[in-house]
Design an enzyme around this catalytic site. Structure first.
Site, PDB file in Angstrom:
ATOM      1  N   GLY A 176       0.847  -1.211   0.318  1.00 52.73           N
ATOM      2  CA  GLY A 176      -0.254   0.160  -0.116  1.00 52.73           C
ATOM      3  C   GLY A 176       0.571   1.092   0.213  1.00 52.73           C
ATOM      4  N   SER A 177       0.697   2.344  -0.478  1.00 50.26           N
ATOM      5  CA  SER A 177       1.186   3.284  -0.478  1.00 50.26           C
ATOM      6  C   SER A 177       1.601   3.919   0.987  1.00 50.26           C
ATOM      7  CB  SER A 177      -0.040   4.952  -1.029  1.00 50.26           C
ATOM      8  OG  SER A 177      -1.582   4.366   0.537  1.00 50.26           O
ATOM      9  N   THR A 178       1.005   3.285   2.429  1.00 57.53           N
ATOM     10  CA  THR A 178       1.924   3.843   2.933  1.00 57.53           C
ATOM     11  C   THR A 178       2.972   2.789   3.396  1.00 57.53           C
ATOM     12  OG1 THR A 178      -0.414   3.979   5.013  1.00 57.53           O
ATOM     13  CG2 THR A 178       1.318   4.294   5.708  1.00 57.53           C
ATOM     14  N   ASP A 208       3.249  -2.746   8.130  1.00 62.50           N
ATOM     15  CA  ASP A 208       2.543  -2.546   7.430  1.00 62.50           C
ATOM     16  C   ASP A 208       1.386  -1.587   7.624  1.00 62.50           C
ATOM     17  OD1 ASP A 208       1.056  -3.306   4.780  1.00 62.50           O
ATOM     18  OD2 ASP A 208       0.590  -5.374   6.038  1.00 62.50           O
ATOM     19  N   GLY A 209       0.591  -1.326   6.390  1.00 64.55           N
ATOM     20  CA  GLY A 209      -0.358  -0.124   6.580  1.00 64.55           C
ATOM     21  C   GLY A 209      -1.880  -1.227   7.461  1.00 64.55           C
ATOM     22  N   GLY A 223      -6.561  -4.848   3.722  1.00 62.66           N
ATOM     23  CA  GLY A 223      -6.812  -5.303   2.475  1.00 62.66           C
ATOM     24  C   GLY A 223      -7.342  -4.770   1.678  1.00 62.66           C
ATOM     25  N   GLY A 224      -7.540  -3.507   2.294  1.00 61.66           N
ATOM     26  CA  GLY A 224      -8.183  -2.655   0.798  1.00 61.66           C
ATOM     27  C   GLY A 224      -7.173  -2.237  -0.335  1.00 61.66           C
ATOM     28  N   GLY A 225      -6.185  -2.564  -0.207  1.00 62.35           N
ATOM     29  CA  GLY A 225      -4.901  -2.855  -1.490  1.00 62.35           C
ATOM     30  C   GLY A 225      -5.334  -4.646  -2.304  1.00 62.35           C
ATOM     31  N   GLU A 275      -0.606 -10.400   3.971  1.00 64.51           N
ATOM     32  CA  GLU A 275      -0.136  -9.270   5.018  1.00 64.51           C
ATOM     33  C   GLU A 275      -0.971 -10.295   6.266  1.00 64.51           C
ATOM     34  OE1 GLU A 275      -1.716  -5.632   3.174  1.00 64.51           O
ATOM     35  OE2 GLU A 275      -3.037  -6.000   4.395  1.00 64.51           O
TER      36      GLU A 275
HETATM   37  C1  5RP Z   1      -3.281  -3.591   1.342  1.00 58.32           C
HETATM   38  C2  5RP Z   1      -3.950  -2.886   3.110  1.00 58.32           C
HETATM   39  C3  5RP Z   1      -3.242  -2.060   3.264  1.00 58.32           C
HETATM   40  O1  5RP Z   1      -2.050  -1.512   3.843  1.00 58.32           O
HETATM   41  C4  5RP Z   1      -4.803  -0.636   3.428  1.00 58.32           C
HETATM   42  O2  5RP Z   1      -5.269  -0.983   2.022  1.00 58.32           O
HETATM   43  C5  5RP Z   1      -3.900   0.869   4.013  1.00 58.32           C
HETATM   44  O3  5RP Z   1      -2.975   0.943   2.307  1.00 58.32           O
HETATM   45  P1  5RP Z   1      -2.675   2.250   2.378  1.00 58.32           P
HETATM   46  O4  5RP Z   1      -1.535   3.298   2.555  1.00 58.32           O
HETATM   47  O5  5RP Z   1      -2.508   2.928   0.769  1.00 58.32           O
HETATM   48  O6  5RP Z   1      -3.531   3.543   3.235  1.00 58.32           O
HETATM   49  O7  5RP Z   1      -3.680  -3.919   3.768  1.00 58.32           O
HETATM   50  O8  5RP Z   1      -4.314  -4.738   1.084  1.00 58.32           O
END
Ligand code: 5RP
Length: 222
Positions: free
Chosen positions: A26-28, A80-81, A94-96, A102
């Site tokens: 993800g972006s973080t 992880d984010g 799981g947004g990504g 993960e």
């Molecule tokens: C990917 C995830 C990411 O950690 C979550 O979606 C946060 O994403 P971001 O850092 O882009 O806001 O779980 O499956």
């Protein structure tokens, strides 16, 4: 000030020579991997396991050593984010679409550090739709069973095409709006045949680092 970046970079301060490190998605997590790449360039000696093909590609580009589970006993630290973090430090992830890898990587780690910006901190989980990874076979039935748990269950699409995870599965996004008992819901979802896993990470985080756009970083040891 980039809130996600400062939280992610702070987490990288915990990484030391000879560690096995889990790379989030993800972006973080991106910023954590970038910072790790810089430290590796300056001599940091680590081995890493990625939670997605995307993060694996980025690590490879940056010259970070990647290993597989057969080459290690355990992971020292995973960074992880998250999509939401509640006041008990339970998460929705799981947004990504990488929730399964993960969760496997986080569950194999001595320390799981979660990095977020302030907008991810909530009183109660559920405003963010809960991602559930399901096998393709009979996904229509699995989706119906998920909606029977009290949510609007929607097959994830990306640019009009069904989204496929790195594991070849589908994601159903479950709109609950509010999740009262994340432990119970986690259990009930994973009992449905066809479900591989869901994005609730209950009692898994060991440290949560929150970045704010004014430059302040909060750290919570769980
Ligand atoms: C990917 C995830 C990411 O950690 C979550 O979606 C946060 O994403 P971001 O850092 O882009 O806001 O779980 O499956």
């Amino acid at each position: 000030m980039e809130a996600k970046k400062i939280a992610a970079e702070r987490a990288v301060d915990y990484i030391e020579d000879n560690m096995v490190v889990g790379l989030g998605t993800g972006s973080t997590a991106y910023w954590a991997i970038k910072k790790l790449g810089l430290r590796v360039k300056n001599g940091l000696d680590i081995r890493t396991i990625a939670t997605s093909k995307e993060s694996e590609g980025l690590a490879r580009e940056l010259g970070i050593k990647l290993v597989s589970f057969s080459e290690i006993k355990e992971i020292d630290i995973t960074i992880d984010g998250a999509d939401e973090v509640d006041r008990h430090y339970n998460l929705i992830k799981g947004g990504g679409g990488a929730l399964l890898r993960e969760k496997i990587v986080a569950a194999s780690s001595k320390q799981f550090i979660v990095v977020v910006d302030g907008s991810k901190m909530v009183n109660e989980l559920g405003k963010f739709p809960l991602p559930v990874e399901v096998v393709r076979f009979a996904y229509e039935r699995t989706t119906k069973k998920l909606s029977d748990l009290g949510c609007q269950a929607i097959l994830r699409k990306s640019k009009d095409k069904v989204f496929i995870t790195d594991n070849g599965n589908y994601i159903i996004d479950c709109h609950f709006d509010s999740i009262k008992d994340s432990k119970e819901l986690h259990k009930n979802i994973n009992m449905i045949p066809g479900v591989v896993d869901n994005g609730l990470f209950v009692n898994m985080a060991n440290r949560v680092i929150v970045g704010h756009s004014n430059g302040i970083i909060e750290e919570f040891k769980v």
